[in-house]
Design a protein around this motif. Sequence first.
Motif, PDB file in Angstrom:
ATOM      1  N   ARG A  17       0.839  -1.215   0.000  1.00  0.00           N
ATOM      2  CA  ARG A  17       0.000   0.000   0.000  1.00  0.00           C
ATOM      3  C   ARG A  17       0.865   1.253   0.000  1.00  0.00           C
ATOM      4  NH1 ARG A  17      -2.548  -2.713   4.242  1.00  0.00           N
ATOM      5  NH2 ARG A  17      -1.841  -1.117   5.715  1.00  0.00           N
ATOM      6  N   LEU A  18       1.952   1.220   0.783  1.00  0.00           N
ATOM      7  CA  LEU A  18       2.849   2.360   0.852  1.00  0.00           C
ATOM      8  C   LEU A  18       3.453   2.662  -0.516  1.00  0.00           C
ATOM      9  CD1 LEU A  18       4.395   4.464   2.570  1.00  0.00           C
ATOM     10  CD2 LEU A  18       6.086   2.675   3.036  1.00  0.00           C
ATOM     11  N   LEU A  19       3.951   1.639  -1.190  1.00  0.00           N
ATOM     12  CA  LEU A  19       4.548   1.855  -2.507  1.00  0.00           C
ATOM     13  C   LEU A  19       3.512   2.353  -3.513  1.00  0.00           C
ATOM     14  CD1 LEU A  19       6.928   1.768  -4.460  1.00  0.00           C
ATOM     15  CD2 LEU A  19       6.398  -0.652  -4.862  1.00  0.00           C
ATOM     16  N   THR A  21       0.872   4.032  -2.991  1.00  0.00           N
ATOM     17  CA  THR A  21       0.552   5.414  -2.641  1.00  0.00           C
ATOM     18  C   THR A  21       1.690   6.349  -3.016  1.00  0.00           C
ATOM     19  OG1 THR A  21      -0.880   4.652  -0.852  1.00  0.00           O
ATOM     20  CG2 THR A  21      -0.116   6.935  -0.737  1.00  0.00           C
ATOM     21  N   GLN A  22       2.925   5.967  -2.701  1.00  0.00           N
ATOM     22  CA  GLN A  22       4.062   6.834  -3.019  1.00  0.00           C
ATOM     23  C   GLN A  22       4.258   7.001  -4.518  1.00  0.00           C
ATOM     24  OE1 GLN A  22       7.459   5.461  -0.760  1.00  0.00           O
ATOM     25  NE2 GLN A  22       6.626   6.303   1.136  1.00  0.00           N
ATOM     26  N   LEU A  23       3.889   5.989  -5.288  1.00  0.00           N
ATOM     27  CA  LEU A  23       3.994   6.088  -6.749  1.00  0.00           C
ATOM     28  C   LEU A  23       2.779   6.775  -7.365  1.00  0.00           C
ATOM     29  CD1 LEU A  23       5.554   2.621  -7.660  1.00  0.00           C
ATOM     30  CD2 LEU A  23       6.683   4.859  -7.673  1.00  0.00           C
ATOM     31  N   GLY A  24       1.777   7.075  -6.556  1.00  0.00           N
ATOM     32  CA  GLY A  24       0.575   7.732  -7.058  1.00  0.00           C
ATOM     33  C   GLY A  24      -0.274   6.821  -7.932  1.00  0.00           C
ATOM     34  N   ALA A  69       7.838  -9.459  -4.273  1.00  0.00           N
ATOM     35  CA  ALA A  69       7.668  -9.599  -5.724  1.00  0.00           C
ATOM     36  C   ALA A  69       6.779  -8.473  -6.256  1.00  0.00           C
ATOM     37  CB  ALA A  69       7.057 -10.961  -6.061  1.00  0.00           C
ATOM     38  N   ILE A  70       5.774  -8.117  -5.484  1.00  0.00           N
ATOM     39  CA  ILE A  70       4.893  -7.010  -5.882  1.00  0.00           C
ATOM     40  C   ILE A  70       5.667  -5.694  -5.879  1.00  0.00           C
ATOM     41  CG2 ILE A  70       2.810  -5.709  -5.285  1.00  0.00           C
ATOM     42  CD1 ILE A  70       1.714  -8.390  -4.085  1.00  0.00           C
ATOM     43  N   LEU A  71       6.506  -5.473  -4.857  1.00  0.00           N
ATOM     44  CA  LEU A  71       7.330  -4.263  -4.824  1.00  0.00           C
ATOM     45  C   LEU A  71       8.224  -4.188  -6.056  1.00  0.00           C
ATOM     46  CD1 LEU A  71       8.577  -3.981  -1.105  1.00  0.00           C
ATOM     47  CD2 LEU A  71       6.561  -2.926  -2.151  1.00  0.00           C
ATOM     48  N   PHE A  72       8.854  -5.299  -6.388  1.00  0.00           N
ATOM     49  CA  PHE A  72       9.729  -5.371  -7.565  1.00  0.00           C
ATOM     50  C   PHE A  72       8.945  -5.032  -8.830  1.00  0.00           C
ATOM     51  CE2 PHE A  72      11.490  -7.854 -11.077  1.00  0.00           C
ATOM     52  CZ  PHE A  72      12.814  -7.443 -11.076  1.00  0.00           C
ATOM     53  N   TYR A  73       7.780  -5.647  -9.005  1.00  0.00           N
ATOM     54  CA  TYR A  73       6.939  -5.434 -10.184  1.00  0.00           C
ATOM     55  C   TYR A  73       6.532  -3.964 -10.317  1.00  0.00           C
ATOM     56  CZ  TYR A  73       2.759  -5.675 -13.141  1.00  0.00           C
ATOM     57  OH  TYR A  73       1.820  -5.460 -14.115  1.00  0.00           O
ATOM     58  N   ILE A 157      13.008   0.556  -2.892  1.00  0.00           N
ATOM     59  CA  ILE A 157      12.063  -0.411  -2.330  1.00  0.00           C
ATOM     60  C   ILE A 157      12.691  -1.225  -1.202  1.00  0.00           C
ATOM     61  CG2 ILE A 157      10.539  -0.526  -4.332  1.00  0.00           C
ATOM     62  CD1 ILE A 157      11.920  -3.224  -5.056  1.00  0.00           C
ATOM     63  N   ALA A 158      14.012  -1.233  -1.093  1.00  0.00           N
ATOM     64  CA  ALA A 158      14.645  -1.888   0.064  1.00  0.00           C
ATOM     65  C   ALA A 158      14.240  -1.162   1.341  1.00  0.00           C
ATOM     66  CB  ALA A 158      16.160  -1.898  -0.088  1.00  0.00           C
ATOM     67  N   ASP A 159      14.208   0.163   1.284  1.00  0.00           N
ATOM     68  CA  ASP A 159      13.790   0.945   2.447  1.00  0.00           C
ATOM     69  C   ASP A 159      12.303   0.719   2.744  1.00  0.00           C
ATOM     70  OD1 ASP A 159      16.304   2.638   2.950  1.00  0.00           O
ATOM     71  OD2 ASP A 159      15.913   2.916   0.816  1.00  0.00           O
TER      72      ASP A 159
END
Length: 168
Positions: A17-19, A21-24, A69-73, A157-159
Amino acid sequence: MFKLYDFLPSGNCYKVRLLLTQLGINFERIEIDILKGESRTPEFLSKNTNGRVPVLETDSGQFLAESNAILFYLSADTDLFPNDHFERAQVLQWLFFEQYSHEPFIATSRYWISILGKAEEYREALEQKREPGYAALDVMERHLTHHKFFVGDRYTIADIGLQQIASE
């Protein structure tokens, strides 16, 4: 529009959810209450045979499970995933660390205590997780003593993968 099959208290769901949101990126959040067995229904298992959240459904109807995997994608071709080959490997190194050194000790303990509310029932297992949990935090602390971020000189995305500690 993406659909995120999500359990609100989950740290692994939080980082997706954070990613997003941060990516809009607009997404529809679909609550899956794992405590009520909603991730074990035939309908959900058709999306992820492992029966775990988060699961991301793409616009084309494909399903992707496992938070990292979702973060990577989602981060491909963004500033949150480095172009440098070695730095990409370092991002993966920290995401693997998160799943193998943090999640089994810190996140599992949090789940038993904060989500299930069964600290007393899991007292012995929690005690066994304490030392390796502190060891994982020590690795992170030692790294961050000399670096502002986990990889390179910028937020990646590591952070995000390791930030769930702050939310827990």
